[in-house]
Scaffold this active site. Structure first.
Site, PDB file in Angstrom:
ATOM      1  N   GLY A 174      22.900  42.498  43.874  1.00 19.54           N
ATOM      2  CA  GLY A 174      22.410  43.053  44.957  1.00 19.54           C
ATOM      3  C   GLY A 174      21.291  41.970  45.575  1.00 19.54           C
TER       4      GLY A 174
ATOM      5  N   ASP B  94      38.269  40.341  18.158  1.00 23.05           N
ATOM      6  CA  ASP B  94      37.219  41.078  17.550  1.00 23.05           C
ATOM      7  C   ASP B  94      36.487  40.162  16.554  1.00 23.05           C
ATOM      8  OD1 ASP B  94      38.550  43.635  18.407  1.00 23.05           O
ATOM      9  OD2 ASP B  94      39.927  43.558  16.660  1.00 23.05           O
TER      10      ASP B  94
ATOM     11  N   GLY C  26      18.736  36.661  39.593  1.00 21.76           N
ATOM     12  CA  GLY C  26      19.595  37.793  38.646  1.00 21.76           C
ATOM     13  C   GLY C  26      20.854  37.329  38.598  1.00 21.76           C
TER      14      GLY C  26
ATOM     15  N   THR D 161      21.549  39.276  47.829  1.00 22.14           N
ATOM     16  CA  THR D 161      21.792  39.147  49.303  1.00 22.14           C
ATOM     17  C   THR D 161      21.570  40.540  49.780  1.00 22.14           C
ATOM     18  OG1 THR D 161      23.504  37.691  48.323  1.00 22.14           O
ATOM     19  CG2 THR D 161      23.689  38.371  50.827  1.00 22.14           C
TER      20      THR D 161
ATOM     21  N   HIS E 235      45.773  49.530  14.420  1.00 24.07           N
ATOM     22  CA  HIS E 235      44.652  48.568  14.615  1.00 24.07           C
ATOM     23  C   HIS E 235      43.578  49.298  15.409  1.00 24.07           C
ATOM     24  CE1 HIS E 235      42.883  44.505  15.587  1.00 24.07           C
ATOM     25  NE2 HIS E 235      42.307  45.431  16.596  1.00 24.07           N
ATOM     26  N   GLU E 236      43.923  49.843  16.581  1.00 20.09           N
ATOM     27  CA  GLU E 236      42.845  50.595  17.197  1.00 20.09           C
ATOM     28  C   GLU E 236      42.309  51.891  16.651  1.00 20.09           C
ATOM     29  OE1 GLU E 236      41.373  49.474  19.924  1.00 20.09           O
ATOM     30  OE2 GLU E 236      43.082  47.747  20.002  1.00 20.09           O
TER      31      GLU E 236
ATOM     32  N   PRO F  91      25.105  37.495  39.095  1.00 17.15           N
ATOM     33  CA  PRO F  91      26.003  38.010  40.312  1.00 17.15           C
ATOM     34  C   PRO F  91      26.206  39.471  40.518  1.00 17.15           C
ATOM     35  CG  PRO F  91      26.928  36.177  38.769  1.00 17.15           C
ATOM     36  CD  PRO F  91      25.778  36.848  38.027  1.00 17.15           C
TER      37      PRO F  91
END
Ligand code: ADP
Ligand code: MG
Ligand code: ZN
Length: 499
Positions: free
Chosen positions: A91, A386, A86, A93, A309-310, A88
């Site tokens: 879980g 974008d 899976g 380890t 822009h946002e 990084p």
């Protein structure tokens, strides 16, 4: 004389203790796998939140180690090894440690990199030594973390200066796995983020024939993980972990653990004794977008452009049906390099996206640039991210999701590394590849035109929202919706995709 002998001895001992090189040299070829006793790891399955399927698969191994006769009576053979696979931080380890905590047997843990030695043959002898110890202690568990460091595909013979040492280590591992008797109760667990680079020999029956996928958590899983880690800190009453889980889509368990800790640190910084909701919200951004960079100064003009822009992104998203609600818009720069961003959060986890949703997403991505064009009649470098995302999405629609009329359901691309987002390889002719490029351009262009039109139709709102954002720097989803709804809007006609 006696005095000098004493001094001599003293220095001799010091040398051996202090000089790491010397001590290492003395312990040539002995494995430094530690024998863990259950009480030492102390981690149980209950500490691993979510990941129910993985836990179930491992539960069986625990059960076998507790009562092997139950399996032997019926003639069932336990798989010799299980490979946890899976991305990084999910879980893997932790799960292996939980297996050790649950099964009351010795647990040998070693990282793949610990086998990598300077001298040819040393790694192999470490492997031999590890398995010898394990056989003596059976029933027990051997856990090899990050096995890809030794388990990489072997190259064809004749490679000059090939990694002889690594190959020998791998060969030894394969030999050992074949050699030992599975019924004795030695179970080998291994973990990797990169299953596709493993040597196929490792995955043959009788070796790691069981694969346990450990995936990124979904919303319920994220909430459970947050709960596990929130136990360790003092929370105030206003905390709503479900909301945090909803807003942290795509975060791994490790990132969520980090998020909780960041929130606790923030509370301390502000001199409070409990962690509140805004600490947690702020940490999502820390984890997702890097620390707020308060000292990065943008000129006034630049801030104005970023604001438009946002708002362009947010407005295009809100004006379309089938797109996730905007929850936050900000023009406070982040260390990640973003000058601002618009956060959209899905109400629920989403596993299927239809064509309209994908197209709307592309339109939303082009909305920032469209706003710049419309208002300032010029374009800036701010849209590069974008553009990249929109292009990727359009390309995937054509080559992976079969959503173009021209090609239909033909796979034109395969992902070589699902987990680490590696290179995708094109499986088509040059002509087709040129056609794909053309279609991508057309698709992005079409959505960009649509975004431009939507913004043109609602230019008054764009001005109103952008100046509000410019003032406040950060606005919430609610504020955004209030301004948006305060007067009639030109909404996009709603046409369901399945018509
Ligand atoms: P991996 O080995 O998959 O890269 P780790 O097991 O090292 O990931 O996870 C790192 C940390 O993230 C763990 O120590 C734990 O604190 C947290 N974590 C990850 N997944 C989970 C989970 N499912 N439940 C609780 N904590 C988790
Ligand atoms: Mg790990
Ligand atoms: Zn943008």
């Amino acid at each position: 004389m006696f005095f000098f002998v004493l001094i001599g001895q003293f220095f001799f001992k010091r040398m051996f203790k202090g000089g790491a090189g010397l001590t290492n040299a003395m312990s040539f070829g002995t494995s430094n796998a530690k024998v863990y006793v259950p009480s030492e790891t102390g981690i149980k399955f209950a500490d691993v939140a979510g990941e129910e399927e993985a836990k179930e698969a491992l539960q069986e191994i625990v059960d076998f180690l507790h009562d092997p006769s139950k399996y032997q009576d019926i003639g069932a053979q336990m798989p010799k090894g299980a490979l946890l696979v899976g991305p990084p931080g999910t879980g893997k380890t932790l799960l292996a440690k939980a297996v050790a905590g649950e099964a009351n047997v010795p647990f040998f843990s070693i990282a793949g990199s610990e086998f990598v030695e300077m001298f040819v043959g040393m790694g192999a002898s470490k492997v031999r030594d590890l398995f010898k110890q394990a056989n003596e202690k059976a029933p027990c568990i051997v856990f090899i973390d990050e096995i890809d460091t030794i388990g990489k595909k072997r190259e064809g013979s004749g490679a000059i200066g090939g990694n002889d040492e690594r190959e020998q280590t791998l060969n030894q591992l394969l030999t050992e796995m074949d050699g030992f008797d599975g019924s004795k109760g030695v179970v080998i667990l291994a973990a990797t983020n990169r299953p596709e680079i493993l040597d196929p020999a490792l995955l043959r029956p009788g070796r790691f024939d069981r694969r346990v996928p450990v995936e990124l958590p979904d919303m319920a899983g994220r909430e459970a993980i947050l709960r596990v880690h929130a136990k360790k800190i003092r929370l105030s009453d206003d905390v709503d972990l479900a909301a945090i889980a909803r807003a942290s889509a795509g975060c791994s368990g490790a990132e969520l653990a980090n998020l909780i800790n960041e929130a606790a640190l923030r509370a301390v910084r502000q001199g409070r004794r409990t962690v509140n909701q805004s600490d947690l919200e702020e940490s999502i951004e820390v984890v997702i977008a890097g620390y707020q960079k308060k000292n990065k100064i943008l000129s006034d003009d630049e801030r104005k452009i970023v604001a438009y822009h946002e708002v362009g992104h947010a407005l295009v998203a809100a004006l379309q049906s089938h797109s996730a609600p905007v929850t936050k818009i900000t023009i406070v720069p982040r260390t990640s390099g973003a000058l601002g961003y618009t956060m959209q959060v899905e109400e629920n986890d989403h596993y299927l996206m239809n064509r309209t949703e994908l197209e709307n997403k592309i339109a939303t991505l082009t909305g920032g640039r469209a706003a710049e064009e419309l208002i300032f009649n010029t374009i800036t470098t701010g849209a590069s991210n974008d553009i990249e995302k929109a292009t990727k999405l359009a390309r995937a629609m054509i080559t992976q999701y079969g959503m173009s009329e021209e090609f239909g359901m033909v796979a034109l691309q395969t992902d070589s590394n699902k987990y680490l987002g590696g290179d995708a390889s094109l499986a088509c002719s040059e002509q087709t590849s040129a056609d794909i490029d053309r279609l991508v351009v057309e698709m992005v262009q079409k959505q960009h035109d649509k975004a431009l039109q939507l913004l043109r139709d609602n230019e008054a709102k764009l001005h109103e929202l952008a100046s509000y954002l410019y003032e406040k720097e950060t606005i919430t989803g609610e504020e955004f919706m209030t301004i948006l709804r305060s007067s009639p809007l030109e909404l996009e006609e709603i046409t369901p995709d399945w018509e």
